[in-house]
Scaffold this motif. Structure first.
Motif, PDB file in Angstrom:
ATOM      1  N   GLU A 234       0.834  -1.204   0.000  1.00  0.00           N
ATOM      2  CA  GLU A 234       0.000   0.000   0.000  1.00  0.00           C
ATOM      3  C   GLU A 234       0.866   1.251   0.000  1.00  0.00           C
ATOM      4  O   GLU A 234       0.527   2.259  -0.637  1.00  0.00           O
ATOM      5  CB  GLU A 234      -0.939   0.006   1.213  1.00  0.00           C
ATOM      6  N   VAL A 235       1.996   1.203   0.692  1.00  0.00           N
ATOM      7  CA  VAL A 235       2.935   2.330   0.684  1.00  0.00           C
ATOM      8  C   VAL A 235       3.455   2.545  -0.732  1.00  0.00           C
ATOM      9  O   VAL A 235       3.536   3.674  -1.222  1.00  0.00           O
ATOM     10  CB  VAL A 235       4.106   2.087   1.653  1.00  0.00           C
ATOM     11  N   ALA A 236       3.801   1.473  -1.409  1.00  0.00           N
ATOM     12  CA  ALA A 236       4.315   1.564  -2.775  1.00  0.00           C
ATOM     13  C   ALA A 236       3.276   2.166  -3.716  1.00  0.00           C
ATOM     14  O   ALA A 236       3.595   3.016  -4.560  1.00  0.00           O
ATOM     15  CB  ALA A 236       4.735   0.181  -3.274  1.00  0.00           C
ATOM     16  N   LYS A 237       2.029   1.740  -3.564  1.00  0.00           N
ATOM     17  CA  LYS A 237       0.964   2.277  -4.418  1.00  0.00           C
ATOM     18  C   LYS A 237       0.751   3.763  -4.162  1.00  0.00           C
ATOM     19  O   LYS A 237       0.552   4.548  -5.088  1.00  0.00           O
ATOM     20  CB  LYS A 237      -0.337   1.502  -4.179  1.00  0.00           C
ATOM     21  N   THR A 238       0.800   4.145  -2.897  1.00  0.00           N
ATOM     22  CA  THR A 238       0.643   5.555  -2.547  1.00  0.00           C
ATOM     23  C   THR A 238       1.779   6.387  -3.123  1.00  0.00           C
ATOM     24  O   THR A 238       1.563   7.482  -3.659  1.00  0.00           O
ATOM     25  CB  THR A 238       0.596   5.728  -1.013  1.00  0.00           C
ATOM     26  N   ASP A 239       2.996   5.859  -3.036  1.00  0.00           N
ATOM     27  CA  ASP A 239       4.154   6.552  -3.599  1.00  0.00           C
ATOM     28  C   ASP A 239       4.009   6.711  -5.116  1.00  0.00           C
ATOM     29  O   ASP A 239       4.353   7.754  -5.680  1.00  0.00           O
ATOM     30  CB  ASP A 239       5.436   5.791  -3.284  1.00  0.00           C
ATOM     31  N   ALA A 240       3.526   5.676  -5.766  1.00  0.00           N
ATOM     32  CA  ALA A 240       3.335   5.732  -7.221  1.00  0.00           C
ATOM     33  C   ALA A 240       2.302   6.784  -7.596  1.00  0.00           C
ATOM     34  O   ALA A 240       2.489   7.549  -8.555  1.00  0.00           O
ATOM     35  CB  ALA A 240       2.911   4.355  -7.743  1.00  0.00           C
ATOM     36  N   LEU A 241       1.207   6.850  -6.845  1.00  0.00           N
ATOM     37  CA  LEU A 241       0.174   7.849  -7.129  1.00  0.00           C
ATOM     38  C   LEU A 241       0.687   9.265  -6.877  1.00  0.00           C
ATOM     39  O   LEU A 241       0.303  10.203  -7.578  1.00  0.00           O
ATOM     40  CB  LEU A 241      -1.077   7.572  -6.294  1.00  0.00           C
ATOM     41  N   THR A 242       1.563   9.415  -5.903  1.00  0.00           N
ATOM     42  CA  THR A 242       2.150  10.725  -5.635  1.00  0.00           C
ATOM     43  C   THR A 242       3.023  11.166  -6.811  1.00  0.00           C
ATOM     44  O   THR A 242       2.975  12.319  -7.245  1.00  0.00           O
ATOM     45  CB  THR A 242       2.990  10.689  -4.349  1.00  0.00           C
ATOM     46  N   ALA A 243       3.813  10.239  -7.332  1.00  0.00           N
ATOM     47  CA  ALA A 243       4.654  10.549  -8.496  1.00  0.00           C
ATOM     48  C   ALA A 243       3.794  10.848  -9.717  1.00  0.00           C
ATOM     49  O   ALA A 243       4.109  11.740 -10.513  1.00  0.00           O
ATOM     50  CB  ALA A 243       5.596   9.380  -8.783  1.00  0.00           C
ATOM     51  N   TYR A 244       2.706  10.112  -9.852  1.00  0.00           N
ATOM     52  CA  TYR A 244       1.780  10.323 -10.971  1.00  0.00           C
ATOM     53  C   TYR A 244       1.178  11.730 -10.910  1.00  0.00           C
ATOM     54  O   TYR A 244       1.098  12.433 -11.919  1.00  0.00           O
ATOM     55  CB  TYR A 244       0.681   9.263 -10.910  1.00  0.00           C
ATOM     56  N   LYS A 245       0.796  12.143  -9.713  1.00  0.00           N
ATOM     57  CA  LYS A 245       0.249  13.485  -9.529  1.00  0.00           C
ATOM     58  C   LYS A 245       1.303  14.543  -9.858  1.00  0.00           C
ATOM     59  O   LYS A 245       1.009  15.556 -10.502  1.00  0.00           O
ATOM     60  CB  LYS A 245      -0.238  13.656  -8.090  1.00  0.00           C
ATOM     61  N   ALA A 246       2.539  14.289  -9.438  1.00  0.00           N
ATOM     62  CA  ALA A 246       3.624  15.230  -9.710  1.00  0.00           C
ATOM     63  C   ALA A 246       3.893  15.336 -11.209  1.00  0.00           C
ATOM     64  O   ALA A 246       4.191  16.416 -11.730  1.00  0.00           O
ATOM     65  CB  ALA A 246       4.887  14.799  -8.970  1.00  0.00           C
ATOM     66  N   TYR A 247       3.779  14.213 -11.906  1.00  0.00           N
ATOM     67  CA  TYR A 247       3.945  14.211 -13.363  1.00  0.00           C
ATOM     68  C   TYR A 247       2.947  15.172 -14.017  1.00  0.00           C
ATOM     69  O   TYR A 247       3.306  15.975 -14.884  1.00  0.00           O
ATOM     70  CB  TYR A 247       3.744  12.790 -13.887  1.00  0.00           C
ATOM     71  N   TRP A 248       1.697  15.101 -13.558  1.00  0.00           N
ATOM     72  CA  TRP A 248       0.671  15.958 -14.133  1.00  0.00           C
ATOM     73  C   TRP A 248       0.787  17.409 -13.666  1.00  0.00           C
ATOM     74  O   TRP A 248       0.144  18.293 -14.203  1.00  0.00           O
ATOM     75  CB  TRP A 248      -0.728  15.399 -13.835  1.00  0.00           C
ATOM     76  N   THR A 249       1.597  17.661 -12.666  1.00  0.00           N
ATOM     77  CA  THR A 249       1.895  19.032 -12.245  1.00  0.00           C
ATOM     78  C   THR A 249       3.008  19.608 -13.112  1.00  0.00           C
ATOM     79  O   THR A 249       2.957  20.779 -13.515  1.00  0.00           O
ATOM     80  CB  THR A 249       2.331  19.066 -10.774  1.00  0.00           C
TER      81      THR A 249
END
Length: 199
Positions: A61-76
């Protein structure tokens, strides 16, 4: 979709939450008394700290959360690059690699060539990890989101006016993306737009 296709995007476009717990420790200070009886009468303070049993942290779950954070940063970072247009001065390379980065670089080149920029921002919502292979040598996750590009426009850099483009009623649709973890950092590798799946 038409906006993206005009820029040569023939495919689809391709968040960690940290919890902190603070514990305040206080020490009680007592002064010595003159008589033993006074010591006996003094209230005795006892502190019993039973260890709290919190749920164990699930690494997946930590890994998935980290991935979603990076995904959000990509779209920023992506809109920042297209607003200049230039990759330099942004953190896009930190969050994009392979096909996703190549397409971004190609779009920047195309925008420069045509004297255009992109103004406004896309809105990415409902980002969800739909699949995960975290035990592989190179861990990866698949993410599905709803992408709204209605307020993200190609603009003539000199005049500031919206560039002419083919009309396309579909401006909000599903996008699926693949992220991989390279040297501990999650990066968007590729994505697919699904214009036939409005959201």
């Amino acid at each position: 979709m038409a906006r993206l296709n005009e820029l040569g995007w023939n495919g689809g476009w391709a968040v960690p939450a940290y919890l902190a717990l603070c514990v305040a420790l206080t020490a009680a200070c007592t002064s010595s008394s003159d008589s033993a009886s006074e010591k006996d009468k003094a209230p005795q303070l006892s502190v019993s700290a039973a260890p709290s049993k919190s749920a164990p942290i699930d690494p997946s779950e930590v890994a998935k959360t980290d991935a979603l954070t990076a995904y959000k940063a990509y779209w920023t970072e992506l809109p920042k690059a297209f607003a200049v247009p230039a990759i330099e001065g942004t953190d896009l390379k930190r969050y994009a690699a392979a096909e996703a980065l190549t397409k971004a670089e190609a779009t920047v080149t195309n925008l420069k060539k045509n004297g255009r920029i992109m103004t406004g921002e896309p809105v990415v919502s409902n980002s969800t990890v739909t699949a995960a292979e975290l035990e592989k040598k190179t861990p990866n996750v698949s993410v599905s989101s709803c992408l709204d590009v209605s307020k993200w426009q190609i603009t003539d850099k000199q005049t500031g006016k919206p560039a002419p483009m083919a009309s396309n009623p579909v401006t909000k649709y599903v996008i699926t993306s693949l992220l991989e973890r390279w040297d501990g950092s999650w990066k968007v590798l590729k994505y697919d737009l699904h214009a036939d799946q409005p959201c």
